[in-house]
Design a protein around this motif. Structure first.
Motif, short mmCIF file in Angstrom:
data_model
loop_
_atom_site.label_atom_id
_atom_site.label_comp_id
_atom_site.label_asym_id
_atom_site.label_seq_id
_atom_site.Cartn_x
_atom_site.Cartn_y
_atom_site.Cartn_z
N LEU A 82 14.36 36.18 -7.51
CA LEU A 82 14.11 34.90 -6.84
C LEU A 82 15.43 34.38 -6.29
O LEU A 82 16.38 34.16 -7.05
N ILE A 83 15.48 34.20 -4.97
CA ILE A 83 16.67 33.66 -4.32
C ILE A 83 16.37 32.22 -3.92
O ILE A 83 15.55 31.96 -3.04
N ASP A 84 17.00 31.27 -4.60
CA ASP A 84 16.87 29.83 -4.34
C ASP A 84 15.49 29.29 -4.73
O ASP A 84 14.55 30.04 -4.96
N GLY A 85 15.43 27.95 -4.80
CA GLY A 85 14.20 27.33 -5.28
C GLY A 85 13.74 26.13 -4.50
O GLY A 85 13.02 25.27 -5.02
N GLY A 86 14.17 26.03 -3.23
CA GLY A 86 13.74 24.88 -2.44
C GLY A 86 14.47 23.61 -2.82
O GLY A 86 15.41 23.62 -3.62
N ASP A 87 14.02 22.49 -2.26
CA ASP A 87 14.75 21.23 -2.40
C ASP A 87 14.35 20.39 -3.60
O ASP A 87 14.88 19.30 -3.82
N GLY A 88 13.39 20.85 -4.39
CA GLY A 88 13.01 20.14 -5.61
C GLY A 88 11.98 19.05 -5.43
O GLY A 88 11.60 18.39 -6.42
N THR A 89 11.47 18.84 -4.22
CA THR A 89 10.40 17.86 -4.06
C THR A 89 9.14 18.41 -4.73
O THR A 89 8.96 19.62 -4.84
N TYR A 90 8.27 17.51 -5.17
CA TYR A 90 7.09 17.94 -5.93
C TYR A 90 6.23 18.91 -5.14
O TYR A 90 5.79 19.94 -5.66
N SER A 91 6.00 18.61 -3.86
CA SER A 91 5.13 19.47 -3.06
C SER A 91 5.70 20.87 -2.92
O SER A 91 4.96 21.87 -2.96
N HIS A 92 7.02 20.98 -2.79
CA HIS A 92 7.63 22.30 -2.64
C HIS A 92 7.71 23.03 -3.98
O HIS A 92 7.57 24.26 -4.03
#
Length: 340
Positions: A82-92
């Motif tokens: 897994l490379i990165d995890g998005g911006d941490g917003t609930y929807s993402h």
């Protein structure tokens, strides 16, 4: 008390008892569920049939997490990168957990944080909380408060007592038995004077933060992927210069950048990350842009022009295509889109 009133009082007590019992049962079930499944992501676990990756095949999923980054790689030996995890917003976060769960992923063997920016680090504390994670690669950055996502990531690592390997030139995973590997082409090793980490720590400007992001090479069965992180022209020019001097040698392997099949454009296709000489040199077959709604004009005309010149119409944007999946099998590859 009249009999009618007694019956009414009795009914009220029964209703109250039933209501309390139902509430207690719901709370108890939620507590029990949360021991195994995070209630806030419950809907991402309601999967009726898992889309499992067959042995010997690699799937690279560029997950649609808006104007941030997340790539889920199902490796041919059953392991997961897994490379990165998005911006941490609930929807993402919900989107990421849905992707993981729909593919039967409970364990992440290799977790790579490519940048301290929130768009890469934001969702990883939740991944560490709710998924089993083995090896972790992250930037060399003792400035833990540089972004909210990176701060939360570091706090979770410290709480769990987790060790981290540094994203730096030459590091990576080389699996000869399964025939795949991934490694870092940039930044320089963290102790190098004048390298990307050195410049970033002396002056953590937006440009220097992006230039210290990881450039990753992933290869399996003759199909190669290059992830440019958030790097600007300066770093890409340096990579090109090194490549023009001859094939790179890392861990006993010869890496020929001209064998690149898929190029993930830098920095959501920003103008600052558009460097035509490198994309021309790589001569990829397809280009990926991880991008969403934003106020920065991404993807830029310069990035789109460079990509079109290199790959023609084979440009895939997550804002238009949703999650983009590239399947590698038998030396061939196939591209599919979430949105048709």
């Amino acid at each position: 008390m009249p009999q009618k009133k007694r019956r009414k009082s009795y009914k009220i007590r029964i209703v109250s008892i039933i209501t309390v019992a139902v509430v207690f049962a719901v709370i108890l079930s939620l507590v029990i569920t949360n021991l195994f499944i995070p209630v806030k992501y419950l809907f991402s676990y309601l999967i009726f049939s898992a889309n499992l990756n067959p042995a010997g095949q690699m799937r690279v999923n560029f997950v649609d997490v808006g104007n941030s980054d997340c790539t889920l790689v199902e490796l041919p030996d059953g392991k997961v990168l897994l490379i990165d995890g998005g911006d941490g917003t609930y929807s993402h976060n919900l989107k990421l957990f849905k992707e993981l769960n729909s593919r039967g992923v409970d364990k992440i063997d290799y977790l790579v944080l490519s940048s301290v920016e929130n768009g890469a680090a934001g969702g990883l504390a939740e991944i560490l909380a709710y998924k089993t994670v083995d090896r972790i690669f992250a930037p060399y950055c003792p400035i833990t408060y540089i972004s909210d996502g990176y701060k939360n990531f570091c706090e979770k690592l410290e709480k769990d007592g987790r060790a981290v390997e540094i994203c730096e030139y030459g590091a990576g995973v080389f699996n000869d038995e399964a025939g795949y590997y991934f490694c870092f082409l940039s930044p320089d090793i963290h102790t190098a004077e004048g390298g990307e980490y050195d410049g970033f720590l002396k002056n953590p400007s937006t440009e220097n933060i992006k230039n210290a992001s990881a450039v990753i090479w992933l290869e399996y069965d003759g199909v190669a992927f290059m992830f440019l992180g958030g790097t600007s022209r300066a770093v890409q020019k340096k990579i090109l210069k090194n490549a023009e001097l001859g094939a790179m040698e890392i861990n006993g392997r010869t890496i020929d950048l001209t064998s690149c099949t898929v190029l993930k454009l830098s920095d959501h296709g920003s103008a600052e990350g558009a460097f035509a000489p490198l994309s021309d040199f790589l001569s990829p077959k397809a280009a990926i842009i991880s991008v969403g709604e934003n106020g920065t004009g991404c993807p830029s005309l310069a990035a789109l022009s460079n990509a079109q010149n290199a790959v023609g119409s084979q440009i895939y944007r997550t804002d238009e295509c949703g999650t983009v999946t590239i399947t590698v099998n038998g030396g061939n590859y196939e591209i599919s889109k979430e949105k048709q």
